[in-house]
Design a protein around this motif. Structure first.
Motif, mmCIF file in Angstrom:
data_model
loop_
_atom_site.group_PDB
_atom_site.id
_atom_site.type_symbol
_atom_site.label_atom_id
_atom_site.label_comp_id
_atom_site.label_asym_id
_atom_site.label_seq_id
_atom_site.Cartn_x
_atom_site.Cartn_y
_atom_site.Cartn_z
ATOM 1 N N PRO A 19 -34.816 2.019 24.276
ATOM 2 C CA PRO A 19 -35.257 1.160 23.163
ATOM 3 C C PRO A 19 -36.718 1.453 22.820
ATOM 4 O O PRO A 19 -37.519 1.759 23.710
ATOM 5 C CB PRO A 19 -35.105 -0.255 23.743
ATOM 6 N N VAL A 20 -37.063 1.364 21.558
ATOM 7 C CA VAL A 20 -38.442 1.631 21.140
ATOM 8 C C VAL A 20 -39.365 0.577 21.720
ATOM 9 O O VAL A 20 -39.131 -0.628 21.574
ATOM 10 C CB VAL A 20 -38.563 1.644 19.602
ATOM 11 N N ARG A 21 -40.420 1.043 22.393
ATOM 12 C CA ARG A 21 -41.420 0.139 22.945
ATOM 13 C C ARG A 21 -42.803 0.551 22.457
ATOM 14 O O ARG A 21 -43.054 1.728 22.207
ATOM 15 C CB ARG A 21 -41.367 0.156 24.477
ATOM 16 N N ARG A 22 -43.682 -0.416 22.361
ATOM 17 C CA ARG A 22 -45.027 -0.169 21.829
ATOM 18 C C ARG A 22 -45.899 0.585 22.825
ATOM 19 O O ARG A 22 -46.535 1.581 22.481
ATOM 20 C CB ARG A 22 -45.676 -1.512 21.481
ATOM 21 N N ASP A 23 -45.972 0.090 24.051
ATOM 22 C CA ASP A 23 -46.813 0.661 25.094
ATOM 23 C C ASP A 23 -46.010 0.798 26.379
ATOM 24 O O ASP A 23 -45.260 -0.110 26.741
ATOM 25 C CB ASP A 23 -48.031 -0.241 25.371
ATOM 26 N N MET A 24 -46.203 1.909 27.102
ATOM 27 C CA MET A 24 -45.495 2.123 28.356
ATOM 28 C C MET A 24 -46.436 2.744 29.384
ATOM 29 O O MET A 24 -47.050 3.788 29.115
ATOM 30 C CB MET A 24 -44.282 3.035 28.151
ATOM 31 N N ARG A 45 -37.874 7.943 28.809
ATOM 32 C CA ARG A 45 -37.444 6.575 28.489
ATOM 33 C C ARG A 45 -37.976 6.148 27.123
ATOM 34 O O ARG A 45 -37.287 5.465 26.357
ATOM 35 C CB ARG A 45 -37.901 5.594 29.566
ATOM 36 N N ALA A 46 -39.205 6.573 26.813
ATOM 37 C CA ALA A 46 -39.769 6.257 25.498
ATOM 38 C C ALA A 46 -38.993 6.950 24.387
ATOM 39 O O ALA A 46 -38.835 6.407 23.288
ATOM 40 C CB ALA A 46 -41.238 6.667 25.449
ATOM 41 N N ARG A 68 -38.923 9.322 16.106
ATOM 42 C CA ARG A 68 -39.904 8.667 16.962
ATOM 43 C C ARG A 68 -41.114 9.576 17.163
ATOM 44 O O ARG A 68 -41.002 10.797 17.153
ATOM 45 C CB ARG A 68 -39.310 8.331 18.337
ATOM 46 N N THR A 121 -44.698 5.030 20.016
ATOM 47 C CA THR A 121 -44.931 4.557 21.386
ATOM 48 C C THR A 121 -46.125 5.270 21.996
ATOM 49 O O THR A 121 -46.265 6.486 21.872
ATOM 50 C CB THR A 121 -43.701 4.817 22.271
ATOM 51 N N THR A 181 -41.112 8.615 32.229
ATOM 52 C CA THR A 181 -41.538 7.575 31.286
ATOM 53 C C THR A 181 -41.443 8.055 29.849
ATOM 54 O O THR A 181 -40.986 7.321 28.957
ATOM 55 C CB THR A 181 -42.974 7.124 31.599
#
Length: 284
Positions: A226-231, A221-222, A137, A181, A218
């Motif tokens: 789970p992989v997220r685009r924007d946080m 968590r990134a 990641r 992310t 945050t």
């Protein structure tokens, strides 16, 4: 054949960080030190990069100038060799400073673009092969100013918005193998604001500061969820992010009014770089 290692899920719903191979840029700064300490506590193997390594900080930090191609290539190679691979890259290094949009770009503007955008690009490119191999990641420490620009800091906002564009392109190219992310903190008290304050351009009344711990949580968590685009890092930040993306005219109006009040109150009196702003507001 590449084998993706599935790490066990902890009670918090996050992956177990034990043994995770991590590289963090800007590791001797405010965010970098906190991230290195937390990931190390969780059992990750962490190596940092910094132009001025602090020997009193957590973990191993290698000297690296991310504005220099050769320095990045050598430092990244050393880090990946010591770690035995790479699972996570956190592009944290960044600088700020006064840069009114109405003035021609000078050395300060180039410095911010070189570090905040091209430095992250350089380091990421050097890490791509290792990250693809591990199905790893990349986390970009962006900023609220990537979507909601503040006045007198055009270079910082431009560099962070461009960093998001770079992350978007990277995701399209390697997203089948690597999670990408963007994390969007608002304002955290740190030395990054010092040069702006020294120039008399502090936007203290325009930002609400958030705790460093929330940014670190945050990023974790990134990295481990789970992989997220924007946080975003706070509920307020999530609202600002939504409004800036979908109702930019509204955020422009709010910021413009707040900025005008700041200027009329004398907040920028005597600041050479804000002379135009002060003069126009006096006539408004």
């Amino acid at each position: 054949m590449n084998i993706r290692i599935c790490r066990p899920i902890t009670s918090s719903g996050l992956r177990d960080a034990h043994g995770l191979r991590v590289l963090i840029t800007g590791a001797s700064g405010t965010f970098g030190r906190a991230l290195s300490a937390r990931l190390t506590e969780l059992g990750a193997q962490v190596i940092g990069l910094d132009v001025a390594p602090d020997p009193t900080g957590p973990g191993t930090v290698l000297a690296c100038d991310i504005t220099d191609d050769a320095s990045v290539a050598a430092a990244v190679e050393t880090a990946i060799s010591r770690l035995g691979g790479l699972d996570l890259l956190i592009n944290n290094a960044g600088v700020g400073g006064p840069a009114p949009a109405e003035l021609a770009p000078g050395a300060e503007v180039r410095r911010q673009l070189e570090i905040n955008l091209l430095g992250a690009w350089r380091v990421t490119a050097a890490c791509v092969d290792a990250l693809v191999q591990s199905r790893g990641r990349v986390i970009m420490l962006c900023s609220r100013m990537a979507v909601m620009q503040l006045p007198l800091a055009a270079a910082y906002g431009a560099s962070k918005r461009a960093l998001v564009a770079y992350a978007d392109a990277l995701r399209l190219e390697i997203g089948s193998h690597v999670g990408v992310t963007c994390v969007y903190p608002s304002a955290v008290r740190s030395p990054i604001h010092d040069s702006t304050a020294t120039a008399g351009l502090s936007l203290e009344g325009m930002s609400r500061y958030e705790p460093l711990e929330g940014v670190v949580d945050t990023v974790l968590r990134a990295a481990l969820g789970p992989v997220r685009r924007d946080m975003t890092t706070t509920r307020r930040g999530a609202v600002e992010f939504f409004l800036s993306r979908h109702l930019p005219w509204l955020t422009d109006r709010i910021i413009a009014r707040t900025f005008a009040r700041q200027a009329r109150s004398g907040a920028f009196d005597g600041a050479e770089l804000a002379a135009g702003v002060v003069r126009r507001q006096a006539r408004a």
